[in-house]
Enzyme design. Structure first.
Site, PDB file in Angstrom:
ATOM      1  N   GLU A   1      64.564 -67.810 -20.652  1.00 41.29           N
ATOM      2  CA  GLU A   1      64.566 -66.420 -20.191  1.00 41.29           C
ATOM      3  C   GLU A   1      64.120 -66.298 -18.739  1.00 41.29           C
ATOM      4  O   GLU A   1      64.437 -65.303 -18.068  1.00 41.29           O
ATOM      5  CB  GLU A   1      63.664 -65.552 -21.091  1.00 41.29           C
ATOM      6  CG  GLU A   1      62.167 -65.781 -20.970  1.00 41.29           C
ATOM      7  CD  GLU A   1      61.635 -66.887 -21.864  1.00 41.29           C
ATOM      8  OE1 GLU A   1      60.412 -66.909 -22.113  1.00 41.29           O
ATOM      9  OE2 GLU A   1      62.433 -67.742 -22.305  1.00 41.29           O
TER      10      GLU A   1
ATOM     11  N   CYS B   1      59.563 -72.866 -26.559  1.00 34.13           N
ATOM     12  CA  CYS B   1      58.231 -73.377 -26.254  1.00 34.13           C
ATOM     13  C   CYS B   1      57.388 -73.443 -27.535  1.00 34.13           C
ATOM     14  O   CYS B   1      57.594 -74.321 -28.355  1.00 34.13           O
ATOM     15  CB  CYS B   1      57.568 -72.545 -25.163  1.00 34.13           C
ATOM     16  SG  CYS B   1      56.163 -73.378 -24.375  1.00 34.13           S
TER      17      CYS B   1
ATOM     18  N   HIS C   1      61.445 -72.349 -20.914  1.00 31.47           N
ATOM     19  CA  HIS C   1      61.657 -70.913 -21.074  1.00 31.47           C
ATOM     20  C   HIS C   1      62.974 -70.515 -20.422  1.00 31.47           C
ATOM     21  O   HIS C   1      63.012 -70.202 -19.231  1.00 31.47           O
ATOM     22  CB  HIS C   1      60.493 -70.137 -20.445  1.00 31.47           C
ATOM     23  CG  HIS C   1      59.223 -70.229 -21.225  1.00 31.47           C
ATOM     24  ND1 HIS C   1      58.874 -69.298 -22.187  1.00 31.47           N
ATOM     25  CD2 HIS C   1      58.235 -71.149 -21.221  1.00 31.47           C
ATOM     26  CE1 HIS C   1      57.713 -69.630 -22.727  1.00 31.47           C
ATOM     27  NE2 HIS C   1      57.302 -70.765 -22.159  1.00 31.47           N
TER      28      HIS C   1
END
Length: 243
Positions: A213, A118, A211
């Protein structure tokens, strides 16, 4: 086998519930994704008073890094890429900016594996002379999940082994002009570039606007990105004589 050391510049936090004062923070999901992929996440202090950084000193601090991860966070100050300020900018900090930009330049110059997530993609873009759309003027990419199409022959395509992915986005900026050597390898339905790779022999370098994660460890494609990053870190450490 020793885990590859992944250096992550911490984010400044005005407050943290477990502490009495302002804090340094690293997203837990991000650190866990690195750890589950086989790496050792190591957060470090961003130090560039008033936005001025000693890049020689930073290079010395990164000497033991097997890889660097530039995480998400607030907006880069538009001064770094020649644009005016905008009312939607948030959490701007030129000290954070200076450290992140210097990290990106260091990794590209030395071939240290680099993953930008990002804001990290935006940092990489600006560090290589590119620019950003200061505000996309719509909410299609902020706190949204959507499909991205991936170029099959790209490094990212070979990592995730699928032509499209369902991803988690939280951004109101995007790449306007790619930095030197960066090429887009994934796109949202509206045509917004969502991932860039660095061409040539500069080492393992990937910037993604979503993202990953958020999807680990349950989403194998997102987890594969972190595992490929760890593999690159191990190779770099071996070539650098530390394995």
């Amino acid at each position: 086998m020793q885990r590859p050391r992944v250096f992550i510049p911490a984010r400044f936090s005005a407050r943290a519930s477990a502490l009495r004062f302002a804090a340094l923070a690293t997203a837990r999901a991000l650190a866990e994704a690195v750890y589950l992929a086989g790496g050792e996440p190591l957060s470090f202090l961003p130090w560039a008073p008033n936005g001025t950084i000693d890049e020689t000193e930073l290079a010395d601090r990164l000497r033991e890094a097997d890889a660097v991860l530039l995480p998400g966070g607030g907006d880069l100050h538009p001064q770094w890429y020649g644009e005016a300020e905008h009312p939607t900018l948030y959490d701007v900090d030129v000290e954070q900016d200076a450290v992140d930009l210097a990290c990106a330049r260091h990794c590209v110059a030395r071939g240290v594996p680099l993953l930008g997530i990002c804001r990290g993609l935006h940092v990489l873009t600006v560090a290589l002379g590119g620019s950003l759309v200061v505000d996309m003027a719509e909410e299609a990419h902020r706190h949204r999940k959507h499909d991205v199409t991936v170029e099959p022959a790209s490094r990212l395509g070979q990592i995730v082994t699928r032509p499209s992915m369902w991803v988690s986005c939280f951004h109101h900026q995007c790449v306007a002009r790619p930095g030197r050597g960066l090429r887009p390898v994934a796109w949202a339905v509206d045509g917004t570039p969502e991932a860039f790779e660095l061409s040539g022999e500069a080492g393992w370098c990937l910037g993604i606007q979503w993202h990953p994660e958020d999807g680990t460890p349950s989403d194998q494609a997102q987890m594969a990105i972190f595992k490929a990053f760890m593999d690159a870190a191990c190779r770099f450490a071996t070539q650098d004589g530390r394995r």
